[in-house]
Design a protein around this motif. Sequence first.
Motif, mmCIF file in Angstrom:
data_model
loop_
_atom_site.group_PDB
_atom_site.id
_atom_site.type_symbol
_atom_site.label_atom_id
_atom_site.label_comp_id
_atom_site.label_asym_id
_atom_site.label_seq_id
_atom_site.Cartn_x
_atom_site.Cartn_y
_atom_site.Cartn_z
ATOM 1 N N LYS A 558 0.811 -1.219 0.000
ATOM 2 C CA LYS A 558 0.000 0.000 0.000
ATOM 3 C C LYS A 558 0.845 1.270 0.000
ATOM 4 C CE LYS A 558 -3.939 -0.017 0.315
ATOM 5 N NZ LYS A 558 -4.981 -0.073 -0.744
ATOM 6 N N ASP A 559 2.149 1.132 0.206
ATOM 7 C CA ASP A 559 2.987 2.318 0.375
ATOM 8 C C ASP A 559 3.004 3.244 -0.846
ATOM 9 O OD1 ASP A 559 4.824 3.357 2.597
ATOM 10 O OD2 ASP A 559 6.053 3.632 0.817
ATOM 11 N N PRO A 560 3.062 2.723 -2.081
ATOM 12 C CA PRO A 560 3.033 3.656 -3.213
ATOM 13 C C PRO A 560 1.769 4.512 -3.241
ATOM 14 C CG PRO A 560 3.781 1.493 -3.921
ATOM 15 C CD PRO A 560 3.292 1.329 -2.509
ATOM 16 N N GLU A 561 0.701 3.995 -2.687
ATOM 17 C CA GLU A 561 -0.558 4.738 -2.630
ATOM 18 C C GLU A 561 -0.595 5.714 -1.461
ATOM 19 O OE1 GLU A 561 -5.230 3.657 -1.606
ATOM 20 O OE2 GLU A 561 -3.904 2.096 -2.369
ATOM 21 N N PHE A 562 0.087 5.343 -0.363
ATOM 22 C CA PHE A 562 -0.027 6.118 0.865
ATOM 23 C C PHE A 562 1.155 7.055 1.123
ATOM 24 C CE2 PHE A 562 -2.765 2.573 2.963
ATOM 25 C CZ PHE A 562 -3.857 2.996 2.215
ATOM 26 N N PHE A 563 2.306 6.815 0.477
ATOM 27 C CA PHE A 563 3.464 7.658 0.786
ATOM 28 C C PHE A 563 4.235 8.078 -0.467
ATOM 29 C CE2 PHE A 563 7.760 8.551 2.474
ATOM 30 C CZ PHE A 563 7.411 9.555 3.361
ATOM 31 N N GLY A 564 4.923 7.157 -1.122
ATOM 32 C CA GLY A 564 5.638 7.504 -2.349
ATOM 33 C C GLY A 564 7.064 7.936 -2.116
ATOM 34 N N ARG A 565 8.004 7.429 -2.968
ATOM 35 C CA ARG A 565 9.431 7.765 -2.854
ATOM 36 C C ARG A 565 9.974 8.203 -4.220
ATOM 37 N NH1 ARG A 565 12.781 5.852 1.562
ATOM 38 N NH2 ARG A 565 14.074 7.433 0.600
ATOM 39 N N PRO A 566 9.647 9.418 -4.669
ATOM 40 C CA PRO A 566 10.116 9.843 -5.996
ATOM 41 C C PRO A 566 11.629 9.951 -6.107
ATOM 42 C CG PRO A 566 9.043 11.666 -4.851
ATOM 43 C CD PRO A 566 8.753 10.425 -4.072
#
Length: 837
Positions: A558-566
């Motif tokens: 779920k992390d790409p939906e909830f946080f994100g690391r560009p």
Amino acid sequence: MEKSLASKELDKSVEQLEKEQKWWFVAEKKRSKRLDYLRKAVWKKGAIGGNYNPGIKVDLERPILFTEAWKENEHDPIMLRKAKALAHVLENITIFITDHAQLVGYVGSLPHTLQWFPEGVSMVNEEVYNEPGIIPEPEEESLKIIAEINDYWNGQTAVDKLARVLDPEDAVKFLSGAIGWGAPTSAYGYSGKDYEYIMTGKRGFEDILDEIDRRIEEAEEKTAGTPGPELLPLYDRIQNWEAMRIVLEAAISYANRYARLARIIAENFETDPKRKEELLRIAETCERVPAHPPRTLQESFQFDHFIQVLSRFEAYEGAWPARPDYYHGPYYDKDVNIDKRLTKEEALDLVGEFLIRAYEVGMFAPRWAREGLQGITGTWVWTLGGVKPDGTDACNDLTIAFLQAARLVRVSNPTFGFRWHPHVKDEVMRECFECIRHGLGYPSMRNDPILIANSMHWHKHPLEEARLWVHQACMSPCPTTKHGFQPFRMASATANTAKMIEYALFNGYDNVVKMQMGPKTGDARKFKDFEELFQAWVKQMEWLMNILVRTVNLGRVKDPEFFGRPFLSAISQRSVESGLDIVNPEGERGNAWVTFFTWVENVDSLAAVKKLVFEEKKYTMDELLTALEANWEGYEEMRLDFVKNAPKWGNDDDYVDEIMVRCLNEVARHSKEMKCPSGNPWPALPENVSGNIHYANIVGALPNGRRLGDALYDGGISPGPGLDKKGPTAVLKSCAKIDHIGQGRAFLLNQRLSPTQLAGEKGYQLWKAYMKTWAELGLDHVQFNMVDDATLRAAQKDPEKYQEVIVRVAGYSAHFVDISRKTQDNIIQRTIQELGK
């Protein structure tokens, strides 16, 4: 005015101080003026016990700037929104250059500040507001700003969002603080880096930008062509690539801001010609990197440091996976040995400063993390030595320089883990020994052939990639490759495993937090034999591993939906090629493990019950459980029987050692049944950091004789303090009965050695013989404390005099004066082994 004790000590000659083994004063006299200044200029960011040092303040610039930009771009997808917010921070946060520094970059706006990530965890945000002493002046105004930021993020942090999709019972138990710790999000954790992509000198950020432009162009051509379902994911990926582009451009701009500042100082304020030249070199360096690949050692260190700082503007990274001698070694060789543009002394200054720049990094941590990692801000375990992909020795001149610099600057972060293999030269082993003999507590010694095989066994890394491993945090090996590196802290499954035996004895009920935690596995008072107790323990072990792994697996996907690391995505080959957030597990082999804190208590407790209750029948289960419920109060004679007369791990005693092996066999079986999002197992990794102190008031009385509140064992597969009675070889033989490849991910072993016994050449030969035995027995890890009790007791009485005395806590080292009295006493209580016995 009468001189202080410390000043009197410094008046002694180096030779006299070395003879007295006062290595902290030796270092102060031997390091260069530059290193001495930089070392003493650092603000200590690690908490003392659980509290921050006076003068340390939380930095409000990043939270204000990030939240401003986040609000302005509320309609963007999370990766793009995150990238714009990060860019706003990097383009506007205050920057500074420390006097005498040659390397630049910090995670806050001032050198005494702690970074804070309000988008991560609401409970941490509340702690920031309520933590005394860290609020910047004017305090009332700052508290108002913090309250407004907290109000905005409340309910929409990464962990808030995850909690809403977790099973409610899992969420309550995970967050209870009793069974484990960690945040199942990339907002608070750590990441490896794709060093084979970014640190081999083949590309800088401009090269990656060119590659991203090509990817966007190709994707846009496809989306403008004949429609089909295969085109639909490209729309999201184009926006992800745009996010990567934004943060890379902002990163280059951030470096250029330092270049401008260095030139302004040099041309308008600096009167010393030598310092002016250094400032102009800083400017040239920051104009070069990270936009382009480095050409010199200074540029290489600066490139690497920018990457680490930028990663920590994006997320709270509590570890620092690195292999600095391997990736920077060619630049050292070129500058010092080939082009001779640097002397060894000048290079050593750079190496020492590189360590200091890492040591000063500080981020606000919640109290449980500060208590579990006393004295440091994270586990910066840097990997030295090892082999190259072809299996040949990777040690070089920079390996030696790092070990020498460590003895001069004496920082507790970073520490080193040394990858020993059979072809390590004696010259390098002597340098490792000197660091240990000087009381640094590092490098920890790692058995490279065993750990390479371990990585291949559990996560199917190909041999050449497995040979590129770094310490992912304290202990776990992880390759630095496209499919092998770990972008998310899968070790957030960190288990307080002493609860396994506690719950097996009390039918899954937790007498400390007063709630049913584990499954009901039967009334232990009615158990007729040891086998019933052991099977209850197995069920509690499976449950505890399951609940932690379920939570972290969900957090990962779920992390790409909830946080994100560009930013992390932008420096990772897999993401640059795919357009996916790097936290997306697609294309990753996985490197998950369950950290086992407080592990050996299970083995000693099971052995005690088997021996004294079921075999010798000295006590009934009812009598034992009654004593445990009373926290042994009123049962002191009985408690001492369980302490002194039950078999204890670490004495080459098959009775208890076979229980250890049986327990680990059950753990390994279940590890293979559980799967991470990449489809690979979740092996156990027994270690401890300061968890043995943190959990002292959370784990109830146990059959090994400990009471609620007593420190737990110091971790991994280390015997309990003072319970290893048969000498160092017996400890090694016990530990060798474990399968260090197939039964777990790695196994931490603490040992204390005598500084007096190991003095001089004879001492080195004794240690070398010990290490030969260790290697031949197939252990994967050992680390040493080598500071005598007299020094540690003196440091307790006069901490100001012993600021640079370092001890090994568990998977990390800390300055002795920066850890709690309880932890200090626990270290002093560890058995001092006499080698050769």
